[in-house]
Each structure stands twice: as structure tokens, then as C-alpha cells.
Scaffold this motif. Structure first.
Motif, short mmCIF file in Angstrom:
data_model
loop_
_atom_site.label_atom_id
_atom_site.label_comp_id
_atom_site.label_asym_id
_atom_site.label_seq_id
_atom_site.Cartn_x
_atom_site.Cartn_y
_atom_site.Cartn_z
N GLU A 170 0.84 -1.20 0.00
CA GLU A 170 0.00 0.00 0.00
C GLU A 170 0.87 1.26 0.00
OE1 GLU A 170 -3.11 0.33 -0.41
OE2 GLU A 170 -3.54 2.38 0.23
N ASN B 235 -5.77 3.15 -2.10
CA ASN B 235 -6.56 1.93 -2.24
C ASN B 235 -7.03 1.47 -0.86
OD1 ASN B 235 -7.71 -0.49 -2.80
ND2 ASN B 235 -5.98 -1.34 -3.94
N LEU B 236 -8.32 1.67 -0.58
CA LEU B 236 -8.87 1.25 0.71
C LEU B 236 -9.32 -0.21 0.66
CD1 LEU B 236 -11.02 4.32 1.82
CD2 LEU B 236 -8.66 3.80 2.35
N GLY B 237 -8.97 -0.89 -0.41
CA GLY B 237 -9.45 -2.28 -0.56
C GLY B 237 -8.50 -3.32 -0.01
N SER C 104 -6.88 -6.29 -7.18
CA SER C 104 -6.28 -4.96 -7.32
C SER C 104 -6.44 -4.46 -8.75
CB SER C 104 -4.81 -4.99 -6.91
OG SER C 104 -4.05 -5.69 -7.86
N PHE D 169 -9.72 -3.00 -9.10
CA PHE D 169 -9.66 -1.65 -8.52
C PHE D 169 -8.99 -0.69 -9.51
CE2 PHE D 169 -7.18 1.59 -6.29
CZ PHE D 169 -8.15 2.19 -5.51
N THR E 220 -10.63 2.65 -11.10
CA THR E 220 -10.18 3.98 -10.69
C THR E 220 -9.27 4.64 -11.73
OG1 THR E 220 -8.31 3.02 -9.51
CG2 THR E 220 -10.28 3.46 -8.23
N GLN F 132 -11.79 7.00 -5.77
CA GLN F 132 -10.91 5.95 -5.22
C GLN F 132 -11.35 5.47 -3.85
OE1 GLN F 132 -6.84 7.26 -5.47
NE2 GLN F 132 -6.93 7.48 -7.68
N THR G 245 -14.46 3.27 -4.35
CA THR G 245 -14.10 2.03 -5.04
C THR G 245 -13.33 1.10 -4.10
OG1 THR G 245 -13.90 3.35 -7.04
CG2 THR G 245 -13.07 1.10 -7.14
N GLY G 246 -12.43 1.68 -3.31
CA GLY G 246 -11.66 0.86 -2.36
C GLY G 246 -12.57 0.18 -1.36
N THR H 189 -13.27 -3.89 -0.75
CA THR H 189 -13.24 -4.57 0.54
C THR H 189 -14.51 -5.39 0.76
OG1 THR H 189 -11.72 -3.06 1.62
CG2 THR H 189 -13.27 -4.19 3.03
N ILE I 57 -0.45 -0.52 -8.32
CA ILE I 57 -1.66 -1.12 -7.75
C ILE I 57 -1.54 -2.64 -7.73
CG2 ILE I 57 -4.13 -1.50 -8.16
CD1 ILE I 57 -4.20 1.43 -9.21
#
Lengths: 354, 306
Positions: free
Chosen positions: B25, B35-37, B74, B77, B81, B88, B91-92, B96, B191
Motif C-alpha cells: 500500500e 486503495n482502501l481495498g 487490485s 480496482f 479507478t 478511489q 471504489t476501495g 473490501t 496497484i
């Protein structure tokens, strides 16, 4: 952030539920789960109960469930959602759903609620719980018989009466065999975090515990015990597959009979608010097979189980001393039900403070 | 095994998944993407890793599958994005939620099955050295991978041309674009790297930490990793320190309980967070440093001019 996430997950699931069409003539029975049904522990057993309803009463009943619902405001929202969608009976299966359940129940007087392990009731809210501590006493005896170091490790989730009761029953069982038996307690402050449960097990083993038991919802601790060559007990469901050499037995929750009976009562119109606290005698607590232990230990465990089932013996029979040395129940007495349900003290010998 | 060895081993096990997820990350954020995923990619890595290891019987195939699972999430994602320029943050979060749900679906047949554990490294003679042998030469392979990755990322970002390009893209994507760098391609690569290390972190959980598949088994570690990246002010060395600080305080808290010191468990459980916040406060008193390293275009989508 984690809370936010699980909240979002709960909402997403709840809205997914609202889209499912419901046949109007069937009774809808809702379940709120604290974890995923795949935890192979607490929630898994509740889901087995739900499936038992489907199997027995599937022609008159439709069951739905929402998993991973955090305790707190999100629970209230999710329960409300279920009630709005026409559920006639809702089981909320964790202690922390107590106040949310009562709040929602006040708004939906026609819906019946069943809250697990709580102590607050209303005209349309029943509570039910199992006398898990009966099983804890049995495994305490086994632990004291099989342990070489004389120290057991206990992984607790939250210091609530249900868990404290289990710790006390375990130690009373152990002390009935070995009065000097020691118990170390580690709280992980979570019902479900496999990694932390495993950490706690490792910590306890390195501190000299050669028996691990846990009041959390996953199989992680049992697996660590297997790996490190110490013994362990399954909790909530049979966990033998995870520790074929380490597992001595499991305490198995059986909700199926109760769930079917309560659903039937709603169907028959005979449902009233009750408080159920069933144990081995009511078939709500079962012991798994006694394995990996000598024949005399097995015989003792079976005898104790039989005595508890027959109502001849109560795990909290006096004399029971509190940690501070005061007497909780004298010789010939039994700790009263009120103290059991609200238990906020340790018995003598616990190496921890509440 | 002596007591101090046991403590350090447990700390390393608790810290490694955090470090693995966070180091990827860090690179992602250095390239200007938030990226909050992580949690979703991590849990997908865990389930793919467990499934592949269980079916094939090889833990290493599991590790490979976990990396691919993380990368697949990823890239989804990235597509949303970078190509479709979606928000973002939203989407993140969606990644999740998707990861948690999808992993449950994939893993439903693998619940309650014993897993395959990735074996520890064992070097003859060296691993048996007193005191340090087990700690330095006898860990599971992913511990070495996590440390190696941290060193490699630190070197790459600071001393190489690639690192300079990634930082340029993260600082000012329009300038980097004007200089002729392919902003979107660089970000896609970062990513994917983030997905790979998150997948590895997931594999660590389902193949080393607790070798089994349990739904939701990441239990919020992705979010802690995310916080650690900010904590580190985007510097790999501090990130490693932060991950070990968090893991260390957590494990020592458990030890304090097991020794019966009488400190309330709730306080001990909150200590890792308190320690992290305190360290963050101390670090942020040096404003210049935190401003220099913060990727200026973090979280902003890039649309090249036609």
C-alpha cells in the motif's frame, strides 16, 4: 475503520435481504449472527439450528439470517429491518444485542423476539441460554487429570457473566481433582479474531499452560495447541478435525430442539415470553466424544456428565469461595441462580483480576 | 525454546501480515493512489491461498494463488479507478466489501478443513545456534520475504530511476505526464504490486498464522495496515518499525495478562492503538518531514489531456 466496515457490510446485507421476495402465508423467522456461519464455532451452531427449522418446518416457515452484525447501533438497525420485512419471530444470537433487541421489540409488539444469553425480557422478548458451565466443569476435571504442569490457559472474549461463569466452573471442576490447580486467563476482547486467539494460545503455552481452553468463536486456539503438542478443548462445536491429537473433547451447543420448539409455538399461537436456561438435561449442551485420554479419565468425565444430566450434581455446589476469600455458597448449598446469571467474581485460584 | 524466544517469535508472527500488506500500500500511495481495498484483497489472498494449498497439497502453490487472487482484485480496482476514473475511496471500500463476500462464497467448501502449513526455514547448523538460531535462521519463508520487500522498496524508491518516476507520478501527475511518463501505466503497476503483497499477507494468515480458512479471518488487519502507511509518513523503514511496534505492544499486552499483573485487559487491548497514535503525534511534530513525503496527488484520478 473496522467498525465502519462491518457496519457497511451489515447494511449491505440487510438491504440485500429486503430484495428477497417473501411468501405471505409462511411465517418468516429471522436470525442475527455476530459472526459468519462458517466460523465453525458459535454462529455455526446457531446456523445448524436454523437449518433444523428449515428441515422440520420448512413447509410452514421461511428462515432468513444476517451475518457479521456488530453489537451496538447497527444491530438495532438490522433487527428493525428484519421486523419491517415481516419477520414474525427473530432470534438475536449474541449478548450485545440485548438492548437493541428490547428497543426494537418495543416498536414491534406483534413480532416475537428471542435473545440469546441476555437477562432483559419483555412481553414479546424471551431470553434463552445454555448452561455451558456444566460442560466447563467436566472439561475442568479432565484438564486437572491430564495436565502435567498443573496450569491451564483460558482464552476469554469479554469479561461478561457468561464467560466468567465458564471460567469459574472450569476451575471448580479442576480443583475437585487437584485443589492446587492453577488457571491463567487472557482476554482478547473480541469474539472472533482467529489471529489474536492464536497469539493468546501461544502466550499461554509459553507461560507454562499445557491445556488450552477458550471462550471465543474460532478454531484457531485448538490448532495452535495441536501444533505445540499440548491439549485443548473444542468450544461450541466439535473441533476434532483441527486437532486430532490434541483435542480431548468439545462442549457442543445444541440449539436445534429449542429453535424448533419456539418456532412451533409461534405457529400454534402458544408463544409466551419465557426465560430458558437449559443444560445437559434439556439436551442444549452436549459433550463431544472423549478422546486422547486414559480410560479412568474418560470414565470420570462420563460419570460427571451423567450426574449433571440426571440433575444429581450441580457444578456450583458449595463450598465455593470467591477470590477475595468470602464464601459464595456454603457446604450443602448451591450458588443461587441470580449470582450465576450476573456472575462478576472469580472463584479462588484464578490468576487474574476482574 | 526460552521465554524470550517465544515472545519474539509471536511478535514476528503478529507483525508480518501487517508489514506485508502495508509495504504494498505504501508503494500504491507513493504513486498517488489511495486503495482502501486492502482488507478485501487480503481476504481474497487468504481464501485463494488456502484453497490452492488444500487442493494441491503444496503450500507454495497456495502462496502463488494468494498473490494472483490479490492481484486480480487490485486490477479490478485499477480498472475502475484508473481507466474509468471512479472515486478511489468509494471504489476501495467496494473492493473490501466485494472481497469479504466473494471470499466467503469461494471458501464455503473449505470451512472446517485442516490446512497446509508453510514449513519454517531450516538451515543445518545455523538454525540450531543457541539464542539467535531459531530467531534469525528458522522463521517461515514469508517473514524473510516481508523484510526483503521492505528493503527492496526502500532502495527502489530512494535510489532508482523507477522510484523517482513513481514518486513523480504521485507528487504531480500532470507534470509527470508532461515529462512523457505514462502515469496510468505506472499506477497500474503499483496497484498490482499492492495487490500482490496484500495477497501474500492473506496467505500468511491462512497458511502460517492460523492454517485454516475461516470467513472474515483478516479481522480488520487491512485497516491497521492502511493506518500504518500514514503512520510511517510513507517511509518503508518507519513502516517496518510501526508494524513491529503494533505487533509488539499487542503481544506484550497478552503476556502481561497471562502473568497476572492485574492490568485491565481492555486497557491492554487498546495499547497498540494508543502507542501508534502517540508515535504518530511525535512524528507529525516534524511538519517539514511529513509534508515532503506526502504524495501530493494522493487519491486524485488522472485524466490525460487530449
Amino acid at each position: 475503520m473496522k467498525k465502519l466496515l462491518t457496519a457497511a457490510a451489515g447494511i449491505a446485507l440487510a438491504s440485500a435481504l429486503s430484495m428477497s421476495a417473501v411468501a405471505a402465508d409462511k411465517l418468516k423467522v429471522g436470525f442475527i449472527y455476530i459472526g459468519p456461519p462458517g466460523d465453525h464455532g458459535w454462529t455455526y451452531q446457531h446456523d445448524q439450528g436454523r437449518q433444523a427449522i428449515d428441515a422440520r418446518l420448512g413447509d410452514q416457515v421461511e428462515t432468513v439470517f444476517v451475518e457479521n452484525v456488530p453489537e451496538g447501533p447497527d444491530a438495532e438497525r438490522t433487527i428493525t429491518r428484519l421486523a419491517r420485512q415481516g419477520a414474525g419471530l427473530i432470534f438475536t444470537t449474541s449478548f450485545g444485542y440485548m438492548d437493541p433487541t428490547l428497543k426494537v421489540a418495543a416498536k414491534f409488539p406483534d413480532v416475537k423476539f428471542e435473545h440469546a444469553t441476555g437477562y432483559k425480557r419483555a412481553d414479546n422478548v424471551s431470553t434463552y441460554s445454555s448452561r455451558f458451565y456444566e460442560g466447563r466443569y467436566v472439561i475442568g476435571q479432565i484438564a486437572a487429570k491430564t495436565s502435567k504442569s498443573g496450569v491451564a490457559g483460558y482464552i476469554g472474549s469479554f469479561p461478561i457473566p457468561e464467560v466468567v461463569r465458564g471460567i469459574n466452573a472450569f476451575l471448580l471442576g479442576a480443583q475437585s481433582v487437584n485443589p492446587d490447580f492453577k488457571l491463567k486467563v487472557v482476554w482478547v476482547n473480541s469474539w472472533f479474531d482467529p489471529g489474536r486467539e492464536a497469539d493468546a494460545a501461544k502466550v499461554l503455552i509459553s507461560q507454562g499452560a499445557d491445556i488450552i481452553t477458550q471462550h471465543t468463536d474460532s478454531t484457531a486456539a485448538v490448532q495452535v495447541a495441536e501444533e505445540q503438542g499440548v491439549n485443548a478443548f473444542g468450544q461450541a462445536s466439535d473441533m476434532e478435525a483441527f486437532a486430532p491429537n490434541a483435542l480431548l473433547t468439545s462442549i457442543i451447543d445444541n440449539w436445534s430442539d429449542y429453535y424448533i420448539a419456539r418456532t412451533q409455538a409461534v405457529l400454534d399461537g402458544t408463544w409466551v415470553s419465557t426465560d430458558t436456561f437449559g443444560g445437559m438435561d434439556a439436551n442444549m449442551v452436549n459433550m463431544g466424544p472423549f478422546v486422547n485420554m486414559p480410560a479412568d479419565v474418560k470414565a470420570m468425565a462420563e460419570a460427571t456428565t451423567a450426574a449433571i444430566t440426571a440433575g444429581e450434581f450441580h457444578p456450583f455446589s458449595g463450598p465455593v469461595y470467591k477470590q477475595d476469600g468470602s464464601l459464595a455458597a456454603a457446604e450443602g448449598e448451591v450458588v443461587d441462580l441470580g449470582s450465576l446469571l450476573g456472575m462478576d467474581w472469580y472463584v479462588q485460584g484464578v490468576d487474574d483480576k476482574l | 525454546m526460552s521465554a524470550y524466544e517465544a515472545i519474539i517469535l509471536t511478535i514476528i508472527t503478529a507483525s508480518t501480515p501487517l508489514l506485508l500488506a502495508a509495504i504494498g500500500e505504501l508503494v500504491v500511495e507513493r504513486s498517488g493512489v489511495l486503495n482502501l481495498g486492502i482488507e478485501g484483497m487480503m481476504v481474497m489472498g487468504a481464501v485463494c491461498g488456502f484453497a490452492a494449498a488444500h487442493v494441491s497439497g503444496s503450500a507454495w502453490l497456495g502462496v502463488l494463488a494468494a498473490i494472483m487472487g490479490g492481484v486480480a482484485m487490485s486490477l479490478l480496482f485499477g480498472f475502475l479507478t484508473q481507466t474509468l476514473i471512479t472515486n478511489q475511496v468509494a471504489t476501495g471500500l467496494a473492493i473490501t466489501l466485494l472481497g469479504l463476500g466473494l471470499s466467503g462464497l469461494i471458501g464455503s467448501d473449505f470451512v472446517g478443513l485442516p490446512g497446509v502449513k508453510l514449513a519454517n526455514v531450516s538451515i543445518p547448523w545455523l538454525s540450531e545456534l543457541p539464542y539467535v538460531g531459531r530467531l534469525v535462521f528458522g522463521q517461515d519463508p514469508l517473514v524473510y520475504v516481508s523484510i526483503g520487500l521492505t528493503v527492496a522498496v526502500a532502495y527502489l524508491l530512494k535510489y532508482t530511476r523507477w522510484g523517482l518516476i513513481i514518486r513523480a507520478v504521485g507528487q504531480s501527475h500532470t507534470s509527470a505526464h508532461a515529462l512523457g511518463y505514462r502515469v496510468i501505466a505506472v499506477r497500474y503497476a503499483c496497484i498490482a504490486f499492492g495487490g500482490a503483497t496484500s495477497g501474500l499477507a492473506g496467505a500468511y494468515l491462512s497458511l502460517v498464522y492460523t492454517p485454516q480458512w475461516i470467513e472474515n479471518m483478516t479481522a480488520g488487519r487491512g485497516w491497521i495496515a492502511l493506518a500504518l502507511v500514514v503512520f510511517s509518513t510513507w517511509l518503508p523503514g518507519r513502516l517496518a518499525a510501526g508494524a513491529y511496534l503494533f505487533g509488539g505492544v499487542w503481544i506484550l499486552g497478552l503476556y502481561a495478562q497471562a502473568m497476572g499483573l492485574g492490568i485491565p485487559s481492555q486497557l491492554l487491548s487498546s495499547l497498540p492503538y494508543v502507542a501508534t497514535i502517540l508515535a504518530l503525534v511525535v512524528i507529525s511534530t516534524n511538519r517539514r518531514l511529513s509534508v515532503i513525503n506526502t504524495p501530493a496527488s494522493l487519491g486524485q484520478g488522472f485524466v490525460p489531456d487530449r
